[in-house]
Design an enzyme around this catalytic site. Structure first.
Site, PDB file in Angstrom:
ATOM      1  N   GLY A  22       0.808  -1.206   0.000  1.00 33.22           N
ATOM      2  CA  GLY A  22       0.000   0.000   0.000  1.00 33.22           C
ATOM      3  C   GLY A  22       0.845   1.261   0.000  1.00 33.22           C
ATOM      4  O   GLY A  22       1.994   1.270   0.441  1.00 33.22           O
ATOM      5  N   GLY A  78       1.395   5.306   1.308  1.00 30.42           N
ATOM      6  CA  GLY A  78       1.321   5.863   2.649  1.00 30.42           C
ATOM      7  C   GLY A  78       2.507   5.509   3.518  1.00 30.42           C
ATOM      8  O   GLY A  78       2.586   5.952   4.666  1.00 30.42           O
ATOM      9  N   HIS A  92      -0.056   0.587   9.728  1.00 34.98           N
ATOM     10  CA  HIS A  92      -1.327   1.100   9.199  1.00 34.98           C
ATOM     11  C   HIS A  92      -2.187   1.630  10.344  1.00 34.98           C
ATOM     12  O   HIS A  92      -3.362   1.927  10.148  1.00 34.98           O
ATOM     13  CB  HIS A  92      -2.099   0.013   8.461  1.00 34.98           C
ATOM     14  N   SER A 112      18.985  35.074  19.975  1.00 40.13           N
ATOM     15  CA  SER A 112      19.360  36.464  19.708  1.00 40.13           C
ATOM     16  C   SER A 112      19.545  37.236  21.004  1.00 40.13           C
ATOM     17  O   SER A 112      20.358  38.160  21.080  1.00 40.13           O
ATOM     18  CB  SER A 112      18.298  37.135  18.835  1.00 40.13           C
ATOM     19  N   ASP A 165       5.785  42.672  25.004  1.00 37.48           N
ATOM     20  CA  ASP A 165       6.938  41.968  24.460  1.00 37.48           C
ATOM     21  C   ASP A 165       7.688  41.236  25.573  1.00 37.48           C
ATOM     22  O   ASP A 165       8.017  41.847  26.605  1.00 37.48           O
ATOM     23  CB  ASP A 165       7.880  42.952  23.782  1.00 37.48           C
ATOM     24  N   PRO A 166       7.990  39.950  25.412  1.00 37.23           N
ATOM     25  CA  PRO A 166       8.642  39.203  26.496  1.00 37.23           C
ATOM     26  C   PRO A 166      10.048  39.692  26.794  1.00 37.23           C
ATOM     27  O   PRO A 166      10.479  39.677  27.949  1.00 37.23           O
ATOM     28  CB  PRO A 166       8.653  37.761  25.969  1.00 37.23           C
TER      29      PRO A 166
END
Length: 621
Positions: free
Chosen positions: A55, A57, A220, A470, A606-607
């Site tokens: 089959g 998938g 399956h 950042s 803003d965190p």
């Protein structure tokens, strides 16, 4: 019904094969059938042809394993459905007419596959073709397999590889059939799922609670053998391997253990001093295949793979080869399967043999181990001593202040993460908690310097090395510039200057080839001299941490006034930072990841600004 990125539900299997063939010049579709064949069919003349399938998938299975050194062709059914007898027979005829010296069908042990491939085999034999069939059943889930026997799952891919290498080397059909059947008998696979899967256009085949995982389910979505509470990856892997090798399990794989390694089973903790592993005792040698069932992240897959290697090593099992990736999936199922094949030198050579099949990992082959000697870390050269003439704050006082900052950030971890989810990331709390833990570890290793410039410089180093994200770079820039501004100074205005210097460092456009100075004539540290653009790219009003810093800096300007009370000024600075952080709730994001989000969706402050205000508040307490 779960969302699927398909063109049509009814045509998804055909469309997937068409896309695969379009992108791989070594593949061809068989006209009128859902069959994929090697482009160089004439090259199989006089050699055994190998056909498999099942089959759809399970991609990249099965068409991903068509190529020189693996399968000659595959037959695909609809999603999770066996292919038709007519298509299997058409594939057999195609390779027979190309001059194959015998044909071997490699079939997973599912009723539909056995029936359809088996019926096509009988019809092909009636036409005079020399066709054999090997049925693979490698599932170790059921302690007492039923009448249907063990299911065929991901281990089938290793059988494809072994058979393909033999066929490419010119082995006869008898030899390939014999060696493949022997290899299939010393192989086992077990799956573990965190979520169900769903056929396009249908609801999921089962449900798992948020805190559940299922052991031993099929590819399956068929039921497994046990539902369990969620386990950490190392414990889950240990559970899988115990089940696979438990002698009371009729479908277990027998492994001969060697002398266990002294490390705790499956533990990822290391002293960092391990070098080359000691010679293995007389334990089994295996090929390990760590298979993504479709929806597991690559990060999780790597964790599972490392845990599996450690667990096997701790049993004295030699992992001759380890293969990690998506080999036989169950659509979007979040889960993993482990396959073990007992191997000798010949089987390892067959696994290593070259193939052009696009889904087989063409990597440098060699044994797997968690005990490889690490590359020694480069030794940092001695730093130029910094003369510090300013008055210190006192080590004990510094420690108390830093501990308050760390406690504050750790307590705010969940809050900051929640605020950060509005920008689609959600890790601001984790990042600041990592900084707090790094600072604590640093303080445990040595007394922090009391001199302000040295203290801020040292904190910059800690954050640049440990914090990440950042935020780590921005804090590092701020503290580095502030430290250089404070050098040799202890007066109150120096702190206002340091704040300005730090903020300007975060904003300033710097190129190592053009600019040579930090703000206020401060020399750029070497680690920043190659950055060609503005570090943060932000300005006050852009809804970033800079808003809180800038507000505090404005308040600190009062330190330049004669007779100013430093404590009152600091209180005002903290209040200004807190107000600025709250005000970011109504700002349009102009920088950072949040700038990609529509302002209407940013309904919280803003965190980064909140974190800065909290740090300043902790300093004041």
């Amino acid at each position: 019904v779960p969302k699927k990125l398909v063109t049509t539900v009814s045509g998804c299997a055909d469309d997937a094969l068409a896309g695969l063939v379009a992108c791989n010049p070594g593949l061809r579709l068989l006209q009128g059938h859902r069959v994929v064949l090697r482009d160089d069919l004439p090259a199989i003349r006089g050699r055994v042809a190998l056909l498999s399938g099942g089959g759809s998938g399970h991609e990249p299975a099965h068409a991903g394993y068509v190529g020189k050194g693996m399968l000659t062709g595959v037959v695909a059914g609809a999603v999770f459905a066996s292919p038709s007898v007519g298509s299997v027979l058409a594939a057999i005829r195609a390779v027979a007419q190309a001059g194959a010296a015998g044909i071997l069908l490699i079939v997973k042990n599912y009723t539909g596959d056995r029936l359809n491939f088996g019926m096509a085999l009988e019809r092909a034999r009636a036409e005079g073709a020399d066709v054999r069939m090997v049925v693979v059943g490698d599932d170790c889930a059921f302690t007492t397999p039923g009448k249907a026997g063990r299911r065929g799952i991901c281990g089938t891919v290793l059988i494809h590889k072994v058979a393909g290498a033999l066929a490419e080397a010119g082995a006869s059909l008898d030899e390939i059939e014999k060696k493949v059947m022997a290899a299939a008998k010393v192989m086992g696979t077990l799956g573990l799922s965190l979520s169900p899967c769903s056929i396009p256009g249908s609801k999921p085949s089962f449900q798992l609670a948020e805190d559940e995982m299922e052991l031993g389910l099929g590819i399956h979505g068929e039921a497994g053998v046990r539902r369990m509470k969620m386990l950490p990856a190392d414990e889950a892997v240990e559970t899988m391997l115990k089940h696979m090798t438990d002698p009371s399990n009729a479908s277990h794989l027998s492994l001969t253990p060697g002398e266990p390694h002294p490390n705790p089973p499956c533990s990822s903790k290391s002293t960092g001093s391990e070098s080359h592993p000691a010679p293995y005792p007389a334990g089994s040698s295996v090929v390990l295949l760590v298979n993504n069932l479709g929806g597991l992240s690559c990060l999780e897959l790597g964790i599972v793979a490392g845990a599996a290697v450690r667990c096997l090593e701790n049993r004295g099992i030699r992992i001759a080869r380890a293969l990690v990736g998506s080999f036989m999936t169950a659509l979007e199922m979040a889960g993993v399967s482990l396959t073990l094949m007992l191997v000798d030198e010949e089987l390892v050579r067959l696994i290593d043999a070259k193939t052009t099949a696009m889904a087989w990992p063409n990597i440098v082959m060699g044994p797997a181990t968690t005990r490889r000697e690490e590359v020694p870390a480069p030794v940092e050269g001695p730093r130029k001593p910094q003369d510090e003439t300013g008055t210190g704050l006192g080590t004990a006082r510094v420690q108390r202040v830093l501990e308050r900052v760390c406690s504050t950030l750790l307590d705010m971890q969940d809050k900051l993460n929640e605020l950060d989810r509005g920008a689609g990331d959600g890790d601001c709390g984790h990042t600041h908690a990592r900084a707090a833990q790094a600072i604590r570890e640093w303080m445990r290793s040595r007394p922090p310097p009391a001199a302000p410039a040295q203290l801020l410089s040292a904190l910059a180093d800690v954050l640049l090395e440990q914090m990440g994200g950042s935020s780590g770079v921005l804090y590092g820039l701020f503290l580095t510039a502030a430290a250089q501004s404070l050098r040799g100074r202890s007066d109150s205005p120096a702190w206002a200057d340091a704040m300005d210097a730090g903020i300007e460092a975060m904003q300033r456009s710097v190129s190592g080839a053009v600019e040579s100075q930090f703000p206020l004539g401060i020399q750029i540290p070497p680690e920043f001299s190659c950055i060609p653009h503005r570090y943060g790219g932000a300005a006050p009003g852009d809804r970033t941490m800079l808003d809180s810093l800038f507000a505090a800096a404005q308040a600190l300007q009062s330190l330049r006034s004669p007779g100013a009370d430093p404590l009152q000024v600091l209180v005002a600075a903290v209040q200004s930072a807190e107000a600025a952080a709250e005000a970011t709730r109504h700002m349009e994001a102009g920088a950072g990841r949040a700038s990609y989000i529509r302002s209407s969706r940013l309904e919280q402050p803003d965190p980064g600004a909140v974190a800065v205000a909290a740090v300043l508040g902790a300093v004041l307490e």
